[in-house]
Design an enzyme around this catalytic site. Structure first.
Site, PDB file in Angstrom:
ATOM      1  N   ARG A  94      99.504  94.953  69.224  1.00  0.00           N
ATOM      2  CA  ARG A  94      98.276  94.509  69.485  1.00  0.00           C
ATOM      3  C   ARG A  94      97.294  95.310  70.255  1.00  0.00           C
ATOM      4  NH1 ARG A  94     100.383  91.836  65.947  1.00  0.00           N
ATOM      5  NH2 ARG A  94     100.604  89.667  65.818  1.00  0.00           N
ATOM      6  N   TYR A 141      95.570  80.028  61.187  1.00  0.00           N
ATOM      7  CA  TYR A 141      94.686  80.436  62.268  1.00  0.00           C
ATOM      8  C   TYR A 141      93.747  81.484  61.579  1.00  0.00           C
ATOM      9  CZ  TYR A 141      92.354  82.772  66.201  1.00  0.00           C
ATOM     10  OH  TYR A 141      91.529  83.442  66.972  1.00  0.00           O
ATOM     11  N   SER A 142      94.243  82.501  61.460  1.00  0.00           N
ATOM     12  CA  SER A 142      93.288  83.761  60.915  1.00  0.00           C
ATOM     13  C   SER A 142      92.575  83.073  59.412  1.00  0.00           C
ATOM     14  CB  SER A 142      93.893  85.161  60.614  1.00  0.00           C
ATOM     15  OG  SER A 142      95.111  84.916  59.700  1.00  0.00           O
ATOM     16  N   PRO A 186     110.687  84.840  75.815  1.00  0.00           N
ATOM     17  CA  PRO A 186     111.061  85.023  74.456  1.00  0.00           C
ATOM     18  C   PRO A 186     110.077  85.969  73.693  1.00  0.00           C
ATOM     19  CG  PRO A 186     109.685  83.150  74.967  1.00  0.00           C
ATOM     20  CD  PRO A 186     109.626  83.704  76.130  1.00  0.00           C
ATOM     21  N   LYS A 193      89.690  81.126  60.563  1.00  0.00           N
ATOM     22  CA  LYS A 193      88.578  81.903  61.075  1.00  0.00           C
ATOM     23  C   LYS A 193      87.974  82.786  60.081  1.00  0.00           C
ATOM     24  CE  LYS A 193      87.729  82.492  65.017  1.00  0.00           C
ATOM     25  NZ  LYS A 193      86.898  81.790  66.136  1.00  0.00           N
ATOM     26  N   THR A 229      87.919  86.913  65.134  1.00  0.00           N
ATOM     27  CA  THR A 229      89.010  87.669  65.603  1.00  0.00           C
ATOM     28  C   THR A 229      89.252  88.948  64.763  1.00  0.00           C
ATOM     29  OG1 THR A 229      91.369  87.687  65.668  1.00  0.00           O
ATOM     30  CG2 THR A 229      90.095  86.070  64.396  1.00  0.00           C
ATOM     31  N   ASP A 230      90.075  89.819  64.964  1.00  0.00           N
ATOM     32  CA  ASP A 230      90.426  91.130  64.075  1.00  0.00           C
ATOM     33  C   ASP A 230      91.460  90.440  63.274  1.00  0.00           C
ATOM     34  OD1 ASP A 230      92.623  90.641  66.012  1.00  0.00           O
ATOM     35  OD2 ASP A 230      92.568  92.804  66.600  1.00  0.00           O
ATOM     36  N   GLU A 231      91.990  89.439  63.489  1.00  0.00           N
ATOM     37  CA  GLU A 231      93.030  88.748  62.712  1.00  0.00           C
ATOM     38  C   GLU A 231      92.738  88.395  61.272  1.00  0.00           C
ATOM     39  OE1 GLU A 231      96.047  86.266  64.745  1.00  0.00           O
ATOM     40  OE2 GLU A 231      95.286  86.922  66.674  1.00  0.00           O
ATOM     41  N   ILE A 235      87.993  82.630  76.903  1.00  0.00           N
ATOM     42  CA  ILE A 235      86.893  83.540  76.724  1.00  0.00           C
ATOM     43  C   ILE A 235      85.572  82.921  77.162  1.00  0.00           C
ATOM     44  CG2 ILE A 235      86.007  85.285  75.265  1.00  0.00           C
ATOM     45  CD1 ILE A 235      88.554  85.325  73.551  1.00  0.00           C
ATOM     46  N   GLU A 265      90.278  76.187  67.569  1.00  0.00           N
ATOM     47  CA  GLU A 265      91.838  75.994  67.843  1.00  0.00           C
ATOM     48  C   GLU A 265      92.196  77.669  67.680  1.00  0.00           C
ATOM     49  OE1 GLU A 265      93.694  73.852  68.999  1.00  0.00           O
ATOM     50  OE2 GLU A 265      92.503  72.286  68.596  1.00  0.00           O
ATOM     51  N   ALA A 302      84.797  70.267  73.706  1.00  0.00           N
ATOM     52  CA  ALA A 302      85.502  69.050  73.855  1.00  0.00           C
ATOM     53  C   ALA A 302      86.797  68.833  74.746  1.00  0.00           C
ATOM     54  CB  ALA A 302      86.175  69.020  72.309  1.00  0.00           C
ATOM     55  N   LEU A 303      87.192  69.526  75.479  1.00  0.00           N
ATOM     56  CA  LEU A 303      88.447  69.630  76.590  1.00  0.00           C
ATOM     57  C   LEU A 303      89.680  69.148  75.943  1.00  0.00           C
ATOM     58  CD1 LEU A 303      86.501  68.214  79.436  1.00  0.00           C
ATOM     59  CD2 LEU A 303      86.869  70.490  79.095  1.00  0.00           C
TER      60      LEU A 303
HETATM   61  P1  NAD Z   1      90.841  78.745  73.823  1.00  0.00           P
HETATM   62  O1  NAD Z   1      91.733  78.147  73.144  1.00  0.00           O
HETATM   63  O2  NAD Z   1      91.260  79.236  75.343  1.00  0.00           O
HETATM   64  O3  NAD Z   1      89.515  77.926  74.179  1.00  0.00           O
HETATM   65  C1  NAD Z   1      88.883  77.387  73.101  1.00  0.00           C
HETATM   66  C2  NAD Z   1      87.888  76.153  73.556  1.00  0.00           C
HETATM   67  O4  NAD Z   1      87.286  75.547  72.589  1.00  0.00           O
HETATM   68  C3  NAD Z   1      88.573  75.176  74.606  1.00  0.00           C
HETATM   69  O5  NAD Z   1      88.092  75.260  75.638  1.00  0.00           O
HETATM   70  C4  NAD Z   1      88.935  73.934  73.583  1.00  0.00           C
HETATM   71  O6  NAD Z   1      88.811  72.704  74.264  1.00  0.00           O
HETATM   72  C5  NAD Z   1      87.467  74.192  72.992  1.00  0.00           C
HETATM   73  N1  NAD Z   1      87.396  73.380  71.507  1.00  0.00           N
HETATM   74  C6  NAD Z   1      88.411  73.413  70.504  1.00  0.00           C
HETATM   75  N2  NAD Z   1      88.063  72.538  69.716  1.00  0.00           N
HETATM   76  C7  NAD Z   1      86.737  72.082  69.874  1.00  0.00           C
HETATM   77  C8  NAD Z   1      85.862  71.230  69.142  1.00  0.00           C
HETATM   78  N3  NAD Z   1      86.141  70.657  67.846  1.00  0.00           N
HETATM   79  N4  NAD Z   1      84.733  71.187  69.721  1.00  0.00           N
HETATM   80  C9  NAD Z   1      84.240  71.688  70.938  1.00  0.00           C
HETATM   81  N5  NAD Z   1      84.993  72.326  71.678  1.00  0.00           N
HETATM   82  C10 NAD Z   1      86.616  72.535  71.057  1.00  0.00           C
HETATM   83  O7  NAD Z   1      90.331  80.219  72.878  1.00  0.00           O
HETATM   84  P2  NAD Z   1      89.762  81.523  73.435  1.00  0.00           P
HETATM   85  O8  NAD Z   1      91.080  82.395  73.488  1.00  0.00           O
HETATM   86  O9  NAD Z   1      89.185  81.420  74.598  1.00  0.00           O
HETATM   87  O10 NAD Z   1      89.051  82.016  72.029  1.00  0.00           O
HETATM   88  C11 NAD Z   1      87.812  81.761  71.974  1.00  0.00           C
HETATM   89  C12 NAD Z   1      87.264  82.301  70.866  1.00  0.00           C
HETATM   90  O11 NAD Z   1      87.451  83.468  70.709  1.00  0.00           O
HETATM   91  C13 NAD Z   1      87.900  81.527  69.476  1.00  0.00           C
HETATM   92  O12 NAD Z   1      86.943  81.331  68.497  1.00  0.00           O
HETATM   93  C14 NAD Z   1      88.845  82.626  69.204  1.00  0.00           C
HETATM   94  O13 NAD Z   1      89.039  82.532  67.574  1.00  0.00           O
HETATM   95  C15 NAD Z   1      88.291  83.886  69.387  1.00  0.00           C
HETATM   96  N6  NAD Z   1      89.061  85.100  69.674  1.00  0.00           N
HETATM   97  C16 NAD Z   1      89.944  85.033  70.823  1.00  0.00           C
HETATM   98  C17 NAD Z   1      90.727  86.259  71.139  1.00  0.00           C
HETATM   99  C18 NAD Z   1      91.788  86.082  71.964  1.00  0.00           C
HETATM  100  O14 NAD Z   1      92.337  87.120  72.298  1.00  0.00           O
HETATM  101  N7  NAD Z   1      92.142  84.915  72.856  1.00  0.00           N
HETATM  102  C19 NAD Z   1      90.421  87.405  70.274  1.00  0.00           C
HETATM  103  C20 NAD Z   1      89.371  87.102  69.536  1.00  0.00           C
HETATM  104  C21 NAD Z   1      88.687  86.379  69.356  1.00  0.00           C
HETATM  105  P1  TYD Z   2      99.684  85.761  71.251  1.00  0.00           P
HETATM  106  O1  TYD Z   2      99.257  85.970  72.450  1.00  0.00           O
HETATM  107  O2  TYD Z   2     100.097  84.341  70.541  1.00  0.00           O
HETATM  108  O3  TYD Z   2      98.373  86.452  70.153  1.00  0.00           O
HETATM  109  P2  TYD Z   2      98.323  86.610  68.658  1.00  0.00           P
HETATM  110  O4  TYD Z   2      99.352  86.143  68.080  1.00  0.00           O
HETATM  111  O5  TYD Z   2      96.850  85.911  68.183  1.00  0.00           O
HETATM  112  O6  TYD Z   2      98.273  88.066  68.672  1.00  0.00           O
HETATM  113  O7  TYD Z   2     100.663  86.889  70.774  1.00  0.00           O
HETATM  114  C1  TYD Z   2     100.552  88.398  71.067  1.00  0.00           C
HETATM  115  C2  TYD Z   2     102.124  88.724  70.502  1.00  0.00           C
HETATM  116  O8  TYD Z   2     102.923  88.607  71.280  1.00  0.00           O
HETATM  117  C3  TYD Z   2     102.176  88.361  68.987  1.00  0.00           C
HETATM  118  O9  TYD Z   2     102.670  89.564  68.308  1.00  0.00           O
HETATM  119  C4  TYD Z   2     103.213  87.620  69.080  1.00  0.00           C
HETATM  120  C5  TYD Z   2     104.123  88.047  70.447  1.00  0.00           C
HETATM  121  N1  TYD Z   2     104.601  86.737  71.059  1.00  0.00           N
HETATM  122  C6  TYD Z   2     106.089  86.896  71.584  1.00  0.00           C
HETATM  123  O10 TYD Z   2     106.774  87.890  71.372  1.00  0.00           O
HETATM  124  N2  TYD Z   2     106.494  85.835  72.181  1.00  0.00           N
HETATM  125  C7  TYD Z   2     105.905  84.856  72.736  1.00  0.00           C
HETATM  126  O11 TYD Z   2     106.361  83.677  73.328  1.00  0.00           O
HETATM  127  C8  TYD Z   2     104.084  84.665  72.338  1.00  0.00           C
HETATM  128  C9  TYD Z   2     103.341  83.603  72.716  1.00  0.00           C
HETATM  129  C10 TYD Z   2     103.836  85.807  71.478  1.00  0.00           C
END
Ligand code: NAD
Ligand code: TYD
Length: 381
Positions: free
Chosen positions: A227, A163-164, A218, A167, A137-139, A18, A90, A40-41
């Site tokens: 979701r 995770y949640s 899977p 957060k 996150t909504d989680e 994102i 994370e 941090a990559l």
């Molecule tokens: P992502 O895992 O793709 O990206 C996270 C980034 O943070 C990575 O580039 C990673 O290298 C960097 N990072 C991790 N630890 C770090 C550290 N200690 N210092 C600096 N950088 C660090 O995650 P995403 O899906 O892009 O999510 C981004 C944010 O949005 C998160 O805070 C997540 O909780 C939130 N979010 C994600 C979703 C989703 O559906 N993906 C939904 C709602 C909220």
């Molecule tokens: P995910 O993309 O991991 O997001 P989140 O757990 O944060 O919602 O998973 C989305 C939904 O898909 C979740 O209900 C778990 C399910 N899921 C599978 O059924 N199989 C998979 O391999 C993965 C990664 C997720």
């Protein structure tokens, strides 16, 4: 220090899914702004996600860790940062189950380190113009039953996964720094995102890559977990609206009004990939292992596997506050967003092959083997 300027942004986690979409979106939306893109990559962050953006001279990439408070303070001072958009985290629930420590370190300790730096620089001897936007996150709200109303901002926090929970803790720290120290914060809690640059461990890109390699898909449990899916660009637009119009100290829920059971997502993905193979014979040459290359259905790969422990049943977002206060509305329908996403992954094979390096492969083999009984069952090529 350089005078802080709200048009100078520090975006953390900028090379993640994102974050990278947000940097692209924001640079295009606000031609006068400059961005320090920090990441941090980790396995989830990739420089390739920001490719080409440094050329215009408005974005600078810095590899660094949000837990490094000294570095955070230096970046804020040296670049006259007036706005932080904090994505770094994370982010994968399955990883938080197999190894929660990194989630505590980055999501809680890391967010606190960033808050401390912001406070030291912006609220020191002189008060500087600033905004700290926290992306959550909504989680954090827990799990909904089938008939429950969608999550509103006043909902009680009931996080269920490491995770949640991590957060949720970071959200509380952000809130506390506002109430106690007067830091000018906003927070957004968003539903599941999908779109370009999402690492192939999350549902949609994982299934997509597995289909192309003819690997099992899977599906956890009965596949009926729900979701609320949002195209990533719409999330980025929501964050921009909050940055530009959101009230300080407020929380805004962002969602897609688009609830779908997982099995519907997977079936739709299978059908759309079959349709693209039928339309473009070149795909069968590129992905010879895909069922569609042999005249079979991608859905034949669907494999129900043991459920994720503590798996939340349903998430749904009530985004009325963001709609009425900020004019937020998703621009993409599920149909348009999903089609764009599939086409992006088909067109960007080099990207997903590049990010799926050895460490990712060995992680997925270790962590899915116990659930499927076979390391190959959920693995990627
Ligand atoms: P992502 O895992 O793709 O990206 C996270 C980034 O943070 C990575 O580039 C990673 O290298 C960097 N990072 C991790 N630890 C770090 C550290 N200690 N210092 C600096 N950088 C660090 O995650 P995403 O899906 O892009 O999510 C981004 C944010 O949005 C998160 O805070 C997540 O909780 C939130 N979010 C994600 C979703 C989703 O559906 N993906 C939904 C709602 C909220
Ligand atoms: P995910 O993309 O991991 O997001 P989140 O757990 O944060 O919602 O998973 C989305 C939904 O898909 C979740 O209900 C778990 C399910 N899921 C599978 O059924 N199989 C998979 O391999 C993965 C990664 C997720």
């Amino acid at each position: 220090m350089a005078e802080s300027n709200r048009s100078h942004l520090l975006v953390t986690g900028a090379a993640g899914f994102i974050g990278a979409n947000f940097v692209r979106h924001r640079l295009a939306l606000c031609p006068h702004e400059r961005i320090v893109a920090l990441d941090a990559l980790t396995y989830a962050g990739n420089r390739a996600n920001l490719a080409g953006l440094e050329d215009a001279g408005r974005m600078t990439f810095v590899q660094g860790d949000i837990r490094d408070g000294g570095l955070m303070e230096r970046l804020l001072r040296d670049h006259g940062i007036g706005t932080i958009v904090h994505f770094a985290a994370e982010s994968h629930v399955d990883r938080s189950i197999s190894g929660p420590d990194a989630f505590i370190d980055t999501n809680i300790v890391g967010t606190h380190s960033l808050l401390k730096a912001a406070r030291a620089v912006w609220l020191g001897a002189t008060r500087h113009a600033h905004r700290f936007h926290h992306v959550s996150t909504d989680e954090v709200y827990g799990s909904l039953g089938a008939g429950d109303p969608a999550f509103a901002e006043e909902n009680q926090y009931q996080p269920n996964s490491p995770y949640s929970a991590s957060k949720a803790a970071s959200d509380h720290l952000v809130r506390a720094y506002h109430h106690t120290f007067g830091l000018e914060v906003t927070t957004s809690n968003c539903s599941n995102n999908y779109g370009p640059y999402q690492f192939p461990e999350k549902l949609i890109p994982l299934m997509m890559v597995n289909i192309l390699h003819g690997k099992p898909l899977p599906v956890y449990g009965d596949g009926m977990n729900v979701r609320d899916w949002l195209y990533v660009e719409d999330h980025c637009r929501g964050i921009s609206l909050i940055l530009d119009r959101g009230r300080i100290g407020e929380v805004y829920n962002i969602g897609g009004n688009n609830e779908r059971p997982n099995i519907e997502i997977v079936n739709r993905l299978c059908a759309m990939i079959d349709e693209r193979f039928a339309r473009d014979p070149g795909l069968a040459k590129r992905f010879g292992g895909a069922p569609a290359a042999k005249g079979e259905k991608s859905a034949s790969l669907i494999t129900y596997v043991k459920d994720r422990p503590g798996h939340d049943r349903r998430y749904a977002i009530d985004a009325r506050k963001a709609e009425s206060e900020l004019g937020y509305r998703p621009a993409e329908t599920f149909e348009t967003g999903f089609a764009k996403t599939i086409d992006w992954y088909l067109a960007n094979e080099a990207w997903w092959r590049g990010v799926m390096d050895g460490s990712y492969r060995s992680w997925i083999e270790t962590n899915y083997a116990h659930r499927t009984g076979s390391p190959a069952a959920a693995s990627v090529a």
